[in-house]
Design a protein around this motif. Structure first.
Motif, PDB file in Angstrom:
ATOM      1  N   SER A  16     -20.576  -2.261  -4.427  1.00 44.83           N
ATOM      2  CA  SER A  16     -21.389  -1.087  -3.424  1.00 44.83           C
ATOM      3  C   SER A  16     -20.901  -0.074  -3.556  1.00 44.83           C
ATOM      4  O   SER A  16     -21.175   0.341  -2.841  1.00 44.83           O
ATOM      5  N   GLY A  17     -20.374  -0.004  -5.197  1.00 46.58           N
ATOM      6  CA  GLY A  17     -20.125   1.453  -5.075  1.00 46.58           C
ATOM      7  C   GLY A  17     -18.946   1.781  -4.305  1.00 46.58           C
ATOM      8  O   GLY A  17     -18.548   3.274  -4.697  1.00 46.58           O
ATOM      9  N   VAL A  18     -17.845   1.368  -4.120  1.00 45.31           N
ATOM     10  CA  VAL A  18     -16.886   1.393  -3.454  1.00 45.31           C
ATOM     11  C   VAL A  18     -15.853   1.499  -4.841  1.00 45.31           C
ATOM     12  O   VAL A  18     -15.313   0.309  -5.744  1.00 45.31           O
ATOM     13  N   GLN A  19     -14.503   2.758  -4.601  1.00 44.78           N
ATOM     14  CA  GLN A  19     -13.799   2.988  -5.958  1.00 44.78           C
ATOM     15  C   GLN A  19     -12.539   2.251  -5.406  1.00 44.78           C
ATOM     16  O   GLN A  19     -12.237   2.386  -4.512  1.00 44.78           O
ATOM     17  N   GLU A  20     -12.222   1.118  -6.464  1.00 44.77           N
ATOM     18  CA  GLU A  20     -10.754   0.351  -5.800  1.00 44.77           C
ATOM     19  C   GLU A  20      -9.973   0.090  -7.059  1.00 44.77           C
ATOM     20  O   GLU A  20     -10.230   0.293  -8.247  1.00 44.77           O
ATOM     21  N   VAL A  21      -8.744   0.417  -6.524  1.00 47.59           N
ATOM     22  CA  VAL A  21      -7.891   0.521  -6.794  1.00 47.59           C
ATOM     23  C   VAL A  21      -6.306  -1.123  -6.727  1.00 47.59           C
ATOM     24  O   VAL A  21      -6.103  -1.176  -5.184  1.00 47.59           O
ATOM     25  N   ASP A  22      -5.650  -1.336  -7.336  1.00 46.70           N
ATOM     26  CA  ASP A  22      -4.712  -2.420  -7.383  1.00 46.70           C
ATOM     27  C   ASP A  22      -3.606  -2.647  -7.051  1.00 46.70           C
ATOM     28  O   ASP A  22      -3.716  -1.590  -8.067  1.00 46.70           O
ATOM     29  N   ILE A  23      -2.495  -1.360  -6.084  1.00 47.48           N
ATOM     30  CA  ILE A  23      -1.749  -0.635  -6.596  1.00 47.48           C
ATOM     31  C   ILE A  23      -0.008  -2.024  -5.838  1.00 47.48           C
ATOM     32  O   ILE A  23      -0.120  -2.632  -5.033  1.00 47.48           O
ATOM     33  N   THR A  24       0.773  -1.876  -7.131  1.00 45.65           N
ATOM     34  CA  THR A  24       1.867  -3.469  -6.419  1.00 45.65           C
ATOM     35  C   THR A  24       3.030  -1.978  -6.280  1.00 45.65           C
ATOM     36  O   THR A  24       3.387  -1.289  -6.841  1.00 45.65           O
ATOM     37  N   VAL A  25       3.591  -2.298  -5.155  1.00 48.46           N
ATOM     38  CA  VAL A  25       5.090  -1.555  -4.446  1.00 48.46           C
ATOM     39  C   VAL A  25       6.510  -2.478  -4.759  1.00 48.46           C
ATOM     40  O   VAL A  25       6.244  -4.169  -4.559  1.00 48.46           O
ATOM     41  N   LYS A  26       6.747  -2.573  -5.851  1.00 47.61           N
ATOM     42  CA  LYS A  26       8.207  -2.888  -6.357  1.00 47.61           C
ATOM     43  C   LYS A  26       9.363  -1.791  -6.764  1.00 47.61           C
ATOM     44  O   LYS A  26       9.259  -1.745  -7.502  1.00 47.61           O
ATOM     45  N   GLY A  27       9.943  -0.978  -6.199  1.00 47.56           N
ATOM     46  CA  GLY A  27      11.014  -0.361  -6.069  1.00 47.56           C
ATOM     47  C   GLY A  27      10.011   1.128  -6.820  1.00 47.56           C
ATOM     48  O   GLY A  27      10.325   2.342  -7.463  1.00 47.56           O
ATOM     49  N   GLY A  28       9.015   1.354  -6.783  1.00 47.73           N
ATOM     50  CA  GLY A  28       8.027   2.345  -7.090  1.00 47.73           C
ATOM     51  C   GLY A  28       6.545   1.971  -7.065  1.00 47.73           C
ATOM     52  O   GLY A  28       6.350   0.292  -5.932  1.00 47.73           O
ATOM     53  N   TYR A  29       5.780   2.498  -7.437  1.00 51.75           N
ATOM     54  CA  TYR A  29       4.006   2.523  -6.676  1.00 51.75           C
ATOM     55  C   TYR A  29       4.265   2.196  -8.810  1.00 51.75           C
ATOM     56  O   TYR A  29       4.167   2.619  -9.409  1.00 51.75           O
ATOM     57  N   SER A  30       3.375   1.145  -8.972  1.00 47.70           N
ATOM     58  CA  SER A  30       2.626   0.180 -10.196  1.00 47.70           C
ATOM     59  C   SER A  30       0.895  -0.017  -9.805  1.00 47.70           C
ATOM     60  O   SER A  30       0.848  -0.888  -9.128  1.00 47.70           O
ATOM     61  N   PRO A  31       0.094   1.247 -10.309  1.00 45.15           N
ATOM     62  CA  PRO A  31       0.332   2.558 -11.336  1.00 45.15           C
ATOM     63  C   PRO A  31       1.089   3.665 -10.181  1.00 45.15           C
ATOM     64  O   PRO A  31       0.937   3.841  -8.683  1.00 45.15           O
ATOM     65  N   ASP A  32       1.409   4.507 -10.630  1.00 48.33           N
ATOM     66  CA  ASP A  32       2.018   5.324  -9.677  1.00 48.33           C
ATOM     67  C   ASP A  32       1.509   6.827  -9.236  1.00 48.33           C
ATOM     68  O   ASP A  32       1.457   7.788  -9.046  1.00 48.33           O
ATOM     69  N   GLN A  74     -10.917   2.205  -2.079  1.00 49.77           N
ATOM     70  CA  GLN A  74     -10.245   1.031  -1.033  1.00 49.77           C
ATOM     71  C   GLN A  74      -8.878   1.342  -2.502  1.00 49.77           C
ATOM     72  O   GLN A  74      -8.575   0.041  -3.214  1.00 49.77           O
ATOM     73  N   LEU A  75      -7.899   1.392  -1.666  1.00 51.97           N
ATOM     74  CA  LEU A  75      -6.064   0.951  -1.871  1.00 51.97           C
ATOM     75  C   LEU A  75      -6.014  -0.083  -1.690  1.00 51.97           C
ATOM     76  O   LEU A  75      -5.946  -0.887  -0.454  1.00 51.97           O
ATOM     77  N   SER A  76      -5.207  -1.544  -2.872  1.00 52.28           N
ATOM     78  CA  SER A  76      -4.734  -2.351  -1.836  1.00 52.28           C
ATOM     79  C   SER A  76      -2.710  -2.555  -2.539  1.00 52.28           C
ATOM     80  O   SER A  76      -3.164  -2.088  -3.570  1.00 52.28           O
ATOM     81  N   PHE A  77      -2.913  -2.174  -1.959  1.00 54.46           N
ATOM     82  CA  PHE A  77      -1.047  -2.319  -1.778  1.00 54.46           C
ATOM     83  C   PHE A  77      -0.870  -3.318  -2.135  1.00 54.46           C
ATOM     84  O   PHE A  77      -0.714  -4.339  -0.688  1.00 54.46           O
ATOM     85  N   TYR A  78       0.331  -4.390  -2.986  1.00 58.37           N
ATOM     86  CA  TYR A  78       0.832  -5.800  -2.422  1.00 58.37           C
ATOM     87  C   TYR A  78       2.249  -5.358  -2.523  1.00 58.37           C
ATOM     88  O   TYR A  78       2.987  -4.569  -3.488  1.00 58.37           O
ATOM     89  N   ARG A  79       2.817  -5.624  -1.506  1.00 59.53           N
ATOM     90  CA  ARG A  79       4.472  -5.262  -1.486  1.00 59.53           C
ATOM     91  C   ARG A  79       5.161  -6.051  -1.770  1.00 59.53           C
ATOM     92  O   ARG A  79       5.243  -7.501  -1.401  1.00 59.53           O
ATOM     93  N   ASP A  80       6.066  -5.684  -2.628  1.00 63.07           N
ATOM     94  CA  ASP A  80       6.474  -6.833  -3.442  1.00 63.07           C
ATOM     95  C   ASP A  80       8.038  -6.944  -3.687  1.00 63.07           C
ATOM     96  O   ASP A  80       8.707  -7.266  -4.793  1.00 63.07           O
TER      97      ASP A  80
END
Length: 125
Positions: A38-54, A65-71
């Motif tokens: 659909s043309g949306v730029q998507e990135v998965d980010i893990t939050v655990k002592g920082g952001y990965s990727p940062d 669309q940024l998907s932040f998963y807080r682990d």
């Protein structure tokens, strides 16, 4: 100075050097957004002592669309701030939070936790 004082001093200097290297010169993880059908730029980010990727690279003028998963349950990471986009989100522990935005101008935009200790960058090209 006796030998113990010299060892303590050298250890302190070495630790201070490590802290400076870690926070200012260590390699940062960079990710480029993946465009969906659909043309949306998507990135998965893990939050655990920082952001990965940062460091996240996206294209200007396309929805992101940024998907932040807080682990973790660390209180520092419970809030996300993106002041350049007027975004503030609570990040519940062990859940994914979606953040959608449309970058209109090129540049580097910082995002942080509520305390400003965890940092990341959105690079708009």
């Amino acid at each position: 100075m006796d030998i113990a004082e010299i060892i303590v001093t050298l250890t302190g200097v070495a630790l201070a050097g490590f802290v400076i290297w870690y926070f200012f010169f260590s390699a940062r993880q960079t990710a480029s957004a993946v465009s969906s059908s659909s043309g949306v730029q998507e990135v998965d980010i893990t939050v655990k002592g920082g952001y990965s990727p940062d460091v996240i690279e996206v294209e200007r003028g396309k929805p992101v669309q940024l998907s932040f998963y807080r682990d973790e349950e660390n209180s520092c990471s419970e809030e996300l701030l993106m002041p350049d986009f007027s975004i503030r989100r609570d990040l519940p522990a062990f859940k994914t939070t979606l953040v959608e935005l449309l970058p209109q101008q090129a540049g580097t935009f910082t995002f942080t936790c509520g305390m400003g200790m965890l940092r990341g960058s959105l690079v708009v090209k």
